[in-house]
Design a protein around this motif. Sequence first.
Motif, PDB file in Angstrom:
ATOM      1  N   ALA A 222       0.581  -1.122   0.080  1.00 44.02           N
ATOM      2  CA  ALA A 222       0.073  -0.101  -0.202  1.00 44.02           C
ATOM      3  C   ALA A 222       0.796   1.265  -0.059  1.00 44.02           C
ATOM      4  CB  ALA A 222      -1.084   0.028   1.244  1.00 44.02           C
ATOM      5  N   ALA A 223       1.962   1.311   0.924  1.00 42.71           N
ATOM      6  CA  ALA A 223       2.768   2.507   0.885  1.00 42.71           C
ATOM      7  C   ALA A 223       3.456   2.812  -0.273  1.00 42.71           C
ATOM      8  CB  ALA A 223       3.722   2.294   1.877  1.00 42.71           C
ATOM      9  N   ALA A 224       3.774   1.644  -1.284  1.00 42.45           N
ATOM     10  CA  ALA A 224       4.445   1.922  -2.293  1.00 42.45           C
ATOM     11  C   ALA A 224       3.781   2.796  -3.284  1.00 42.45           C
ATOM     12  CB  ALA A 224       4.927   0.694  -2.955  1.00 42.45           C
ATOM     13  N   LEU A 225       2.457   2.925  -3.332  1.00 42.04           N
ATOM     14  CA  LEU A 225       1.483   3.543  -4.132  1.00 42.04           C
ATOM     15  C   LEU A 225       1.568   4.924  -3.795  1.00 42.04           C
ATOM     16  CD1 LEU A 225      -1.576   1.166  -3.870  1.00 42.04           C
ATOM     17  CD2 LEU A 225       0.047   0.959  -5.605  1.00 42.04           C
ATOM     18  N   GLU A 226       2.181   5.352  -2.629  1.00 41.32           N
ATOM     19  CA  GLU A 226       2.015   6.697  -2.301  1.00 41.32           C
ATOM     20  C   GLU A 226       3.286   7.327  -1.773  1.00 41.32           C
ATOM     21  OE1 GLU A 226      -1.325   7.824   0.355  1.00 41.32           O
ATOM     22  OE2 GLU A 226      -1.793   5.616   0.326  1.00 41.32           O
ATOM     23  N   ILE A 227       4.373   6.757  -1.821  1.00 41.81           N
ATOM     24  CA  ILE A 227       5.756   7.235  -1.572  1.00 41.81           C
ATOM     25  C   ILE A 227       6.056   8.007  -2.954  1.00 41.81           C
ATOM     26  CG2 ILE A 227       6.572   5.606   0.182  1.00 41.81           C
ATOM     27  CD1 ILE A 227       8.081   4.395  -1.880  1.00 41.81           C
ATOM     28  N   PRO A 228       7.079   8.986  -2.702  1.00 42.07           N
ATOM     29  CA  PRO A 228       7.368   9.867  -3.641  1.00 42.07           C
ATOM     30  C   PRO A 228       7.916   9.213  -4.879  1.00 42.07           C
ATOM     31  CG  PRO A 228       8.476  10.660  -1.743  1.00 42.07           C
ATOM     32  CD  PRO A 228       7.671   9.303  -1.252  1.00 42.07           C
ATOM     33  N   ILE A 229       7.540   9.895  -6.149  1.00 40.94           N
ATOM     34  CA  ILE A 229       7.711   9.158  -7.367  1.00 40.94           C
ATOM     35  C   ILE A 229       9.293   9.071  -7.626  1.00 40.94           C
ATOM     36  CG2 ILE A 229       7.643   9.508  -9.774  1.00 40.94           C
ATOM     37  CD1 ILE A 229       5.187  10.981  -9.663  1.00 40.94           C
TER      38      ILE A 229
ATOM     39  N   THR B 115      11.069   6.732  -5.796  1.00 38.64           N
ATOM     40  CA  THR B 115      11.412   6.205  -4.454  1.00 38.64           C
ATOM     41  C   THR B 115      10.764   4.649  -4.679  1.00 38.64           C
ATOM     42  OG1 THR B 115      11.368   7.942  -3.265  1.00 38.64           O
ATOM     43  CG2 THR B 115      11.299   5.813  -2.242  1.00 38.64           C
ATOM     44  N   ARG B 116      11.307   3.496  -4.270  1.00 39.40           N
ATOM     45  CA  ARG B 116      11.000   2.247  -4.308  1.00 39.40           C
ATOM     46  C   ARG B 116      11.063   1.662  -3.022  1.00 39.40           C
ATOM     47  NH1 ARG B 116      13.987  -0.934  -6.491  1.00 39.40           N
ATOM     48  NH2 ARG B 116      15.756   0.079  -6.541  1.00 39.40           N
ATOM     49  N   LEU B 117       9.933   0.752  -2.848  1.00 36.94           N
ATOM     50  CA  LEU B 117       9.649   0.053  -1.406  1.00 36.94           C
ATOM     51  C   LEU B 117       9.556  -1.428  -1.768  1.00 36.94           C
ATOM     52  CD1 LEU B 117       9.606  -0.111   1.725  1.00 36.94           C
ATOM     53  CD2 LEU B 117       7.000   0.737   1.370  1.00 36.94           C
ATOM     54  N   ASN B 118      10.304  -2.293  -1.476  1.00 43.59           N
ATOM     55  CA  ASN B 118      10.220  -3.874  -1.471  1.00 43.59           C
ATOM     56  C   ASN B 118      10.248  -4.593   0.004  1.00 43.59           C
ATOM     57  OD1 ASN B 118       9.754  -3.582  -4.419  1.00 43.59           O
ATOM     58  ND2 ASN B 118      11.764  -2.869  -4.361  1.00 43.59           N
ATOM     59  N   VAL B 119       9.859  -5.698  -0.170  1.00 40.96           N
ATOM     60  CA  VAL B 119      10.011  -6.469   1.037  1.00 40.96           C
ATOM     61  C   VAL B 119      10.803  -8.078   0.593  1.00 40.96           C
ATOM     62  CG1 VAL B 119       8.926  -7.915   2.922  1.00 40.96           C
ATOM     63  CG2 VAL B 119       7.970  -5.865   2.143  1.00 40.96           C
ATOM     64  N   VAL B 120      11.882  -8.336   1.301  1.00 44.04           N
ATOM     65  CA  VAL B 120      12.318  -9.416   1.003  1.00 44.04           C
ATOM     66  C   VAL B 120      12.030 -10.440   2.129  1.00 44.04           C
ATOM     67  CG1 VAL B 120      14.524 -10.961   1.081  1.00 44.04           C
ATOM     68  CG2 VAL B 120      14.637  -8.603  -0.018  1.00 44.04           C
TER      69      VAL B 120
ATOM     70  N   LYS C  51      14.463  -2.577 -10.625  1.00 42.96           N
ATOM     71  CA  LYS C  51      13.214  -1.567 -10.905  1.00 42.96           C
ATOM     72  C   LYS C  51      12.091  -1.966 -10.086  1.00 42.96           C
ATOM     73  CE  LYS C  51      16.422   0.994 -13.168  1.00 42.96           C
ATOM     74  NZ  LYS C  51      16.741   2.196 -12.569  1.00 42.96           N
ATOM     75  N   THR C  52      11.897  -2.816  -9.573  1.00 48.68           N
ATOM     76  CA  THR C  52      10.804  -3.191  -9.050  1.00 48.68           C
ATOM     77  C   THR C  52      10.029  -2.260  -7.749  1.00 48.68           C
ATOM     78  OG1 THR C  52       9.388  -5.216  -7.972  1.00 48.68           O
ATOM     79  CG2 THR C  52      11.631  -4.907  -7.215  1.00 48.68           C
ATOM     80  N   ASN C  53       9.133  -2.366  -7.339  1.00 45.85           N
ATOM     81  CA  ASN C  53       8.437  -1.378  -6.536  1.00 45.85           C
ATOM     82  C   ASN C  53       7.049  -2.011  -5.881  1.00 45.85           C
ATOM     83  OD1 ASN C  53       8.057   0.740  -4.589  1.00 45.85           O
ATOM     84  ND2 ASN C  53       6.701   2.117  -6.306  1.00 45.85           N
ATOM     85  N   GLY C  54       7.114  -2.113  -4.447  1.00 44.81           N
ATOM     86  CA  GLY C  54       5.712  -2.742  -3.953  1.00 44.81           C
ATOM     87  C   GLY C  54       5.868  -4.230  -4.247  1.00 44.81           C
ATOM     88  N   SER C  55       7.041  -4.837  -4.347  1.00 40.00           N
ATOM     89  CA  SER C  55       7.053  -6.309  -4.472  1.00 40.00           C
ATOM     90  C   SER C  55       7.264  -6.842  -3.210  1.00 40.00           C
ATOM     91  CB  SER C  55       8.026  -6.628  -5.456  1.00 40.00           C
ATOM     92  OG  SER C  55       7.803  -6.271  -6.659  1.00 40.00           O
ATOM     93  N   ILE C  56       6.810  -8.008  -3.029  1.00 40.70           N
ATOM     94  CA  ILE C  56       7.020  -8.994  -1.706  1.00 40.70           C
ATOM     95  C   ILE C  56       8.138 -10.303  -2.618  1.00 40.70           C
ATOM     96  CG2 ILE C  56       6.522 -10.162   0.165  1.00 40.70           C
ATOM     97  CD1 ILE C  56       5.390  -7.537   0.009  1.00 40.70           C
ATOM     98  N   ILE C  57       9.255  -9.764  -2.299  1.00 44.13           N
ATOM     99  CA  ILE C  57      10.466 -10.967  -3.126  1.00 44.13           C
ATOM    100  C   ILE C  57      10.703 -11.962  -2.092  1.00 44.13           C
ATOM    101  CG2 ILE C  57      12.770 -10.861  -3.889  1.00 44.13           C
ATOM    102  CD1 ILE C  57      12.725  -7.926  -4.275  1.00 44.13           C
ATOM    103  N   LYS C  58       9.963 -13.148  -2.489  1.00 47.62           N
ATOM    104  CA  LYS C  58       9.717 -14.550  -1.806  1.00 47.62           C
ATOM    105  C   LYS C  58      11.194 -15.307  -2.374  1.00 47.62           C
ATOM    106  CE  LYS C  58       4.906 -13.784  -0.773  1.00 47.62           C
ATOM    107  NZ  LYS C  58       3.614 -14.345  -0.951  1.00 47.62           N
ATOM    108  N   TYR C  59      11.866 -15.979  -1.246  1.00 49.18           N
ATOM    109  CA  TYR C  59      12.521 -16.962  -1.420  1.00 49.18           C
ATOM    110  C   TYR C  59      12.693 -17.750  -0.300  1.00 49.18           C
ATOM    111  CZ  TYR C  59      15.637 -14.305  -5.300  1.00 49.18           C
ATOM    112  OH  TYR C  59      15.882 -13.917  -6.457  1.00 49.18           O
ATOM    113  N   TYR C  60      11.751 -18.873  -0.596  1.00 49.77           N
ATOM    114  CA  TYR C  60      11.392 -19.810   0.435  1.00 49.77           C
ATOM    115  C   TYR C  60      12.336 -21.270   0.434  1.00 49.77           C
ATOM    116  CZ  TYR C  60       7.459 -16.572   1.785  1.00 49.77           C
ATOM    117  OH  TYR C  60       6.748 -15.634   2.037  1.00 49.77           O
ATOM    118  N   GLU C  61      12.988 -21.389  -0.457  1.00 46.19           N
ATOM    119  CA  GLU C  61      13.880 -22.536  -0.555  1.00 46.19           C
ATOM    120  C   GLU C  61      14.941 -22.470  -1.671  1.00 46.19           C
ATOM    121  OE1 GLU C  61      11.284 -25.318  -3.722  1.00 46.19           O
ATOM    122  OE2 GLU C  61      10.754 -25.558  -1.650  1.00 46.19           O
TER     123      GLU C  61
END
Length: 200
Positions: free
Chosen positions: A138-145, A147-152, A190-200
């Motif tokens: 949600a926050a990635a939609l509103e942070i300054p143009i 800027t990128r926000l992701n989660v590992v 360049k990804t923004n608002g992504s949940i980057i999942k490495y589970y195995e």
Amino acid sequence: MKILIIGGNGTIGSKVSNHFSKNNEVIIAGRTSGDIKVDIADSKSIKSMFDKTGLVDAVICIAGEAKWAPFNDLTEDDYYIGLKSKLMGQVNLVRIGQHYLNSNGSITLSTGILADDPVMKTTSAAMVNGGIHSFAQAAALEIPIGTRLNVVSLGMVEDAYEKYKDYFPGHNPVPMKKVINAYVRSVEGKTNGSIIKYYE
């Protein structure tokens, strides 16, 4: 790049810090060790940290705690450990840290497999991880143009296998090379608002 890594001396953080320090200026922040001391459960401490670093190109957080205990043993205060540290700590890193990023900067938060595949004694940690995922998208939609926000979000990593293997029966440990690449993908991609999942 000038990269701030919170938790950069931990099991995962040390490998990530070593990788990025080869070609970048890396500043390590932590509660008990590092170039700068910070307690992410305290927003004033976060603000003080950024005042010391000045503008940076990337922020990576590999810190935050949550209580592990059987569901029926968890008290309200036990839940607040994770809510104040891992959840609001990372929320405040984004809320405050966005103003200390150079143009086209990025913020990377950290969670884990418990958001999608919880195990015993992880009710609080799973709840917090899931909350961070929703917050970041949600926050990635509103942070300054720009800027990128992701989660590992990682599974049990190789370097923590002996410590946590009994909690994750049958899980394949994530190779540390994959762990590093997850953070590289967030910081250098360049990804923004992504949940980057490495589970195995």
